[in-house]
Enzyme design. Structure first.
Site, short mmCIF file in Angstrom:
data_model
loop_
_atom_site.label_atom_id
_atom_site.label_comp_id
_atom_site.label_asym_id
_atom_site.label_seq_id
_atom_site.Cartn_x
_atom_site.Cartn_y
_atom_site.Cartn_z
CE LYS A 275 -4.40 -1.83 0.71
NZ LYS A 275 -5.71 -1.91 1.31
CE LYS B 101 -5.58 -8.10 -1.80
NZ LYS B 101 -6.88 -7.91 -1.19
CE LYS C 179 -13.42 -4.30 0.41
NZ LYS C 179 -12.38 -3.61 1.14
N1 AQP Z 1 -8.64 -11.33 -3.70
C1 AQP Z 1 -9.05 -11.85 -2.56
N2 AQP Z 1 -9.27 -13.18 -2.45
C2 AQP Z 1 -9.70 -13.72 -1.27
N3 AQP Z 1 -9.93 -12.98 -0.16
C3 AQP Z 1 -9.73 -11.65 -0.24
N4 AQP Z 1 -9.88 -10.63 0.65
C4 AQP Z 1 -9.53 -9.46 0.08
N5 AQP Z 1 -9.18 -9.67 -1.19
C5 AQP Z 1 -9.28 -11.02 -1.42
C6 AQP Z 1 -10.35 -10.80 2.01
O1 AQP Z 1 -11.53 -9.99 2.15
C7 AQP Z 1 -11.57 -9.43 3.45
C8 AQP Z 1 -11.78 -7.93 3.34
O2 AQP Z 1 -10.63 -7.23 3.30
P1 AQP Z 1 -10.48 -5.68 3.62
O3 AQP Z 1 -11.64 -4.90 3.19
O4 AQP Z 1 -10.06 -5.50 5.02
O5 AQP Z 1 -9.30 -5.24 2.73
P2 AQP Z 1 -8.30 -5.99 1.85
O6 AQP Z 1 -7.85 -7.29 2.44
O7 AQP Z 1 -7.20 -5.03 1.54
O8 AQP Z 1 -9.25 -6.27 0.61
P3 AQP Z 1 -9.33 -5.55 -0.76
O9 AQP Z 1 -10.47 -6.09 -1.51
O10 AQP Z 1 -8.00 -5.60 -1.45
O11 AQP Z 1 -9.67 -4.04 -0.37
P4 AQP Z 1 -8.83 -2.71 -0.58
O12 AQP Z 1 -8.61 -2.63 -2.05
O13 AQP Z 1 -9.72 -1.64 -0.04
O14 AQP Z 1 -7.56 -2.83 0.18
C9 AQP Z 1 -10.29 -9.87 4.16
O15 AQP Z 1 -10.56 -11.02 4.94
C10 AQP Z 1 -9.38 -10.23 3.03
O16 AQP Z 1 -8.40 -11.18 3.37
#
Ligand code: AQP
Length: 326
Positions: A110, A192, A195
């Site tokens: 990040k 990965k 969002k």
């Molecule tokens: N690609 C993925 N595959 C499986 N699990 C995933 N998670 C995130 N991406 C994947 C799981 O979803 C939960 C939510 O995570 P978060 O909102 O705390 O943020 P994150 O892990 O950083 O997820 P994102 O989608 O990548 O969000 P942004 O882009 O906002 O940072 C967690 O349990 C995560 O492991």
């Protein structure tokens, strides 16, 4: 078992979040005491719009319930409404070595992604996450693979706290699905699904059928034609096969057999149909919940009250053990 997990109110919840985390929540809520939060304080570490934050929070609550989280079985609330999260995070900061935080993969990723906004909150993210988990004395934390390192860090902090101040916290374990713990981006299968990336790279839980089809048909696949699982040589097709296999409840080998002699086009069309059908009830439930604002806010109000009672009890114990007035 006490279970804790959460999602940030950033972007749109996608099938990666669902398969890595929410799908596990739904089965865990049947036999465990579950605490699911919308982690708005974590979302402040990345660039965000304060005018739409509340909207994003409500959207996430609706997504949880539309996907199958049951407010009668699980506690659902907004992290910032229970002030004990930030208090415990500060206390845990005082026993957390900075070096441990600097080696976290998410911090490194990040910091690169948001070069102009490498704030201390981004570095301390895992400490707040540890507070989210330990405040409820959770034993299990259902997460995707990207968050496993942070749960490991939570265990380290729990151990450290217990040995310094006396046994207080269980050492929580990450709970990851056997398949789907890391769903990859549709536009770059080496990354990965996230969002905060381009919406073309993910399928949101509420995407319209025509958009789902477009995204899957345009997804990055590999050279060659055969629908075969091979993460190194065919990361794109392997990712799509993983999604297909989980949603259809069929082993990957059976899907490979089904598409033997057929090309990527046929496979993608069939996958699009599967995803559209799987997400149909989610879209329907979302529509219903969008018209029940009072009910939706009531879920958060009730959840907050229940979470607060649990958090206050833990903090009383923590303050006493650390020599603070309680
Ligand atoms: N690609 C993925 N595959 C499986 N699990 C995933 N998670 C995130 N991406 C994947 C799981 O979803 C939960 C939510 O995570 P978060 O909102 O705390 O943020 P994150 O892990 O950083 O997820 P994102 O989608 O990548 O969000 P942004 O882009 O906002 O940072 C967690 O349990 C995560 O492991």
């Amino acid at each position: 078992m006490r279970i804790v997990s959460g999602i940030q109110p950033t972007g749109n919840i996608h099938i990666g979040n669902y398969l890595g985390a929410i799908k596990q929540w739904i089965s865990l809520q049947e036999k465990n005491e579950c605490v699911f939060m919308i982690v708005d304080l974590h979302a402040l570490t990345a660039p965000y719009d304060q005018k739409t934050l509340q909207e994003k929070i409500t959207e996430k609550l609706i997504a949880y319930v539309a996907a199958g989280v049951d407010p009668e079985k699980a506690i659902i609330f907004v992290q910032s409404e229970v002030k004990e999260h930030t208090e415990l995070a500060w206390l845990l900061n005082t026993i957390c070595p900075v070096g441990e935080l600097e080696r976290m993969t998410q911090y490194k990723d990040k910091s690169k992604k948001f070069k102009d906004n490498v704030n201390a909150g981004l570095l301390n993210y895992p400490v707040l996450m540890a507070a989210d988990i330990l405040l409820y004395k959770a034993e299990g934390v259902p997460v995707g693979k990207d968050q496993a390192q942070h749960v490991e860090m939570t265990r380290t902090l729990a151990k450290k706290f217990n040995s310094k101040f006396g046994k207080t916290f269980p050492e929580p374990k990450e709970l990851m699905p056997e398949f789907g713990s890391k769903i990859m981006s549709l536009t770059d299968p080496k990354k990965k699904m996230s969002k905060s990336d381009d919406p073309k790279s993910y399928i949101s839980l509420f995407d319209l059928p025509e958009d789902i089809e477009k995204k899957i048909m345009a997804s990055e696949t590999d050279s060659g034609k055969a629908v075969i699982f091979n993460v190194t040589k065919k990361p794109g097709i392997s990712n799509l096969l993983t999604i297909y296999s989980i949603l259809e409840g069929k082993p990957i080998s059976a899907i490979e057999k089904q598409f033997k002699g057929k090309g990527y086009g046929d496979f993608k069309k069939s996958l699009a149909k599967t995803v559209i059908n799987y997400l149909e009830p989610f879209r329907r439930k979302q529509k219903e919940l969008l018209s029940r604002e009072v009910y939706v806010q009531e879920i958060l109000k009730k959840g907050k009250a229940r979470a607060k009672t649990m958090a206050e009890t833990t903090m009383q114990e923590v303050r006493e053990k650390m020599g603070l007035s309680s």
